[in-house]
Scaffold this motif. Sequence first.
Motif, short mmCIF file in Angstrom:
data_model
loop_
_atom_site.label_atom_id
_atom_site.label_comp_id
_atom_site.label_asym_id
_atom_site.label_seq_id
_atom_site.Cartn_x
_atom_site.Cartn_y
_atom_site.Cartn_z
N VAL A 1 -7.81 -19.48 5.28
CA VAL A 1 -7.81 -20.80 4.65
C VAL A 1 -7.72 -21.82 5.79
O VAL A 1 -6.98 -21.62 6.75
CB VAL A 1 -6.64 -20.96 3.64
CG1 VAL A 1 -5.29 -20.78 4.28
CG2 VAL A 1 -6.72 -22.31 2.93
N THR A 2 -8.52 -22.88 5.67
CA THR A 2 -8.55 -23.91 6.70
C THR A 2 -8.36 -25.27 6.05
O THR A 2 -9.26 -25.75 5.33
CB THR A 2 -9.88 -23.89 7.47
OG1 THR A 2 -10.12 -22.57 7.95
CG2 THR A 2 -9.85 -24.87 8.64
N ALA B 1 -4.25 -12.30 3.78
CA ALA B 1 -4.36 -10.90 3.39
C ALA B 1 -3.36 -10.65 2.27
O ALA B 1 -2.34 -11.34 2.16
CB ALA B 1 -4.06 -9.97 4.57
N VAL B 2 -3.66 -9.69 1.43
CA VAL B 2 -2.73 -9.27 0.39
C VAL B 2 -1.59 -8.52 1.08
O VAL B 2 -1.83 -7.65 1.93
CB VAL B 2 -3.42 -8.37 -0.66
CG1 VAL B 2 -2.41 -7.86 -1.68
CG2 VAL B 2 -4.54 -9.13 -1.35
N GLY B 3 -0.35 -8.87 0.75
CA GLY B 3 0.80 -8.26 1.38
C GLY B 3 0.99 -6.81 0.97
O GLY B 3 0.56 -6.39 -0.12
N PRO B 4 1.65 -6.02 1.82
CA PRO B 4 1.90 -4.62 1.50
C PRO B 4 2.71 -4.43 0.22
O PRO B 4 2.55 -3.42 -0.47
CB PRO B 4 2.68 -4.09 2.70
CG PRO B 4 2.63 -5.13 3.75
CD PRO B 4 2.15 -6.40 3.12
N GLU B 5 3.55 -5.41 -0.12
CA GLU B 5 4.34 -5.30 -1.35
C GLU B 5 3.47 -5.34 -2.60
O GLU B 5 3.90 -4.94 -3.68
CB GLU B 5 5.41 -6.41 -1.42
CG GLU B 5 4.88 -7.81 -1.55
CD GLU B 5 4.48 -8.49 -0.25
OE1 GLU B 5 4.37 -9.72 -0.26
OE2 GLU B 5 4.27 -7.80 0.77
N PHE B 6 2.21 -5.78 -2.43
CA PHE B 6 1.25 -5.78 -3.53
C PHE B 6 0.09 -4.82 -3.23
O PHE B 6 -1.03 -5.03 -3.65
CB PHE B 6 0.73 -7.20 -3.79
CG PHE B 6 1.80 -8.16 -4.24
CD1 PHE B 6 2.49 -7.95 -5.41
CD2 PHE B 6 2.12 -9.26 -3.46
CE1 PHE B 6 3.49 -8.82 -5.82
CE2 PHE B 6 3.11 -10.15 -3.87
CZ PHE B 6 3.80 -9.92 -5.05
N GLN B 7 0.38 -3.79 -2.46
CA GLN B 7 -0.55 -2.73 -2.09
C GLN B 7 -1.74 -3.22 -1.26
O GLN B 7 -2.83 -2.66 -1.32
CB GLN B 7 -1.07 -1.96 -3.32
CG GLN B 7 0.00 -1.16 -4.05
CD GLN B 7 0.93 -2.03 -4.87
OE1 GLN B 7 0.47 -2.85 -5.64
NE2 GLN B 7 2.23 -1.87 -4.69
N GLY B 8 -1.52 -4.28 -0.49
CA GLY B 8 -2.55 -4.77 0.41
C GLY B 8 -2.26 -4.35 1.84
O GLY B 8 -1.21 -3.76 2.12
N PRO B 9 -3.16 -4.67 2.76
CA PRO B 9 -3.00 -4.24 4.14
C PRO B 9 -2.02 -5.10 4.96
O PRO B 9 -1.59 -4.71 6.03
CB PRO B 9 -4.41 -4.34 4.71
CG PRO B 9 -5.03 -5.46 3.92
CD PRO B 9 -4.45 -5.31 2.53
N GLY B 10 -1.69 -6.30 4.46
CA GLY B 10 -0.89 -7.21 5.26
C GLY B 10 -1.72 -7.74 6.43
O GLY B 10 -2.94 -7.63 6.43
N TRP C 1 -12.89 -15.52 1.49
CA TRP C 1 -12.27 -14.24 1.20
C TRP C 1 -13.35 -13.18 1.16
O TRP C 1 -14.40 -13.38 0.54
CB TRP C 1 -11.54 -14.26 -0.15
CG TRP C 1 -10.84 -12.97 -0.41
CD1 TRP C 1 -11.26 -11.97 -1.23
CD2 TRP C 1 -9.64 -12.52 0.18
NE1 TRP C 1 -10.38 -10.92 -1.20
CE2 TRP C 1 -9.36 -11.24 -0.33
CE3 TRP C 1 -8.74 -13.06 1.10
CZ2 TRP C 1 -8.25 -10.50 0.04
CZ3 TRP C 1 -7.62 -12.33 1.46
CH2 TRP C 1 -7.39 -11.08 0.94
N ASN C 2 -13.11 -12.06 1.82
CA ASN C 2 -14.06 -10.95 1.85
C ASN C 2 -13.37 -9.70 1.33
O ASN C 2 -12.35 -9.28 1.88
CB ASN C 2 -14.54 -10.68 3.28
CG ASN C 2 -15.27 -11.88 3.85
OD1 ASN C 2 -16.29 -12.29 3.33
ND2 ASN C 2 -14.72 -12.47 4.90
N GLY C 3 -13.91 -9.11 0.27
CA GLY C 3 -13.38 -7.86 -0.23
C GLY C 3 -12.48 -8.03 -1.42
O GLY C 3 -12.43 -9.09 -2.04
N GLY C 4 -11.75 -6.97 -1.73
CA GLY C 4 -10.83 -6.96 -2.85
C GLY C 4 -9.41 -6.97 -2.36
O GLY C 4 -9.06 -7.70 -1.42
N ARG C 5 -8.57 -6.09 -2.92
CA ARG C 5 -7.15 -6.03 -2.55
C ARG C 5 -6.99 -5.72 -1.05
O ARG C 5 -6.06 -6.18 -0.41
CB ARG C 5 -6.45 -4.96 -3.38
CG ARG C 5 -4.96 -4.87 -3.13
CD ARG C 5 -4.30 -3.81 -4.00
NE ARG C 5 -4.50 -4.06 -5.41
CZ ARG C 5 -3.75 -4.86 -6.17
NH1 ARG C 5 -2.74 -5.49 -5.64
NH2 ARG C 5 -4.01 -5.01 -7.46
N ASP C 6 -7.91 -4.93 -0.50
CA ASP C 6 -7.81 -4.56 0.91
C ASP C 6 -8.61 -5.50 1.81
O ASP C 6 -8.79 -5.25 2.99
CB ASP C 6 -8.28 -3.12 1.12
CG ASP C 6 -9.75 -2.92 0.74
OD1 ASP C 6 -10.33 -3.80 0.05
OD2 ASP C 6 -10.33 -1.90 1.13
#
Length: 124
Positions: free
Chosen positions: A24-25, A36-45, A14-19
């Motif tokens: 995963v392998t 990626a963090v989903g847009p519903e949780f204020q992430g980029p998707g 994982w690189n970065g924070g919410r954005d």
Amino acid sequence: MPATLHQYAVDVVWNGGRDGSGEVTPETSGVKIPLAVGPEFQGPGGGSNPEELLAAAIAGCYTMTFGIIASNRKLPVTRLTAKVVGEVEHNGPQITYKGVVIKPEIVLAADATDEQVALTEDMA
């Protein structure tokens, strides 16, 4: 017969924070899954997320297990699909996985008996 312990290891980057982003392998398959963090949780998707992966795992477990049991019982299943929806409640900083709804669609061979249809419905 003694119990057998199976282990399923995964590697996560994982690189970065919410954005941020990552992947995963699973060690067994080697298939890389973007995260990626989903847009519903204020992430980029743009990648999968734990909530989605859990619903996918449940869907895979349900359909594979159903297929194995149907085969063992000689049920003439020609197709099995399922719409699976994970329900997640977001309340401020708290995120709670509330449940999973599984809606299977099972197609039997045209010559399936009434007994086979009933057993398939009971299993579903």
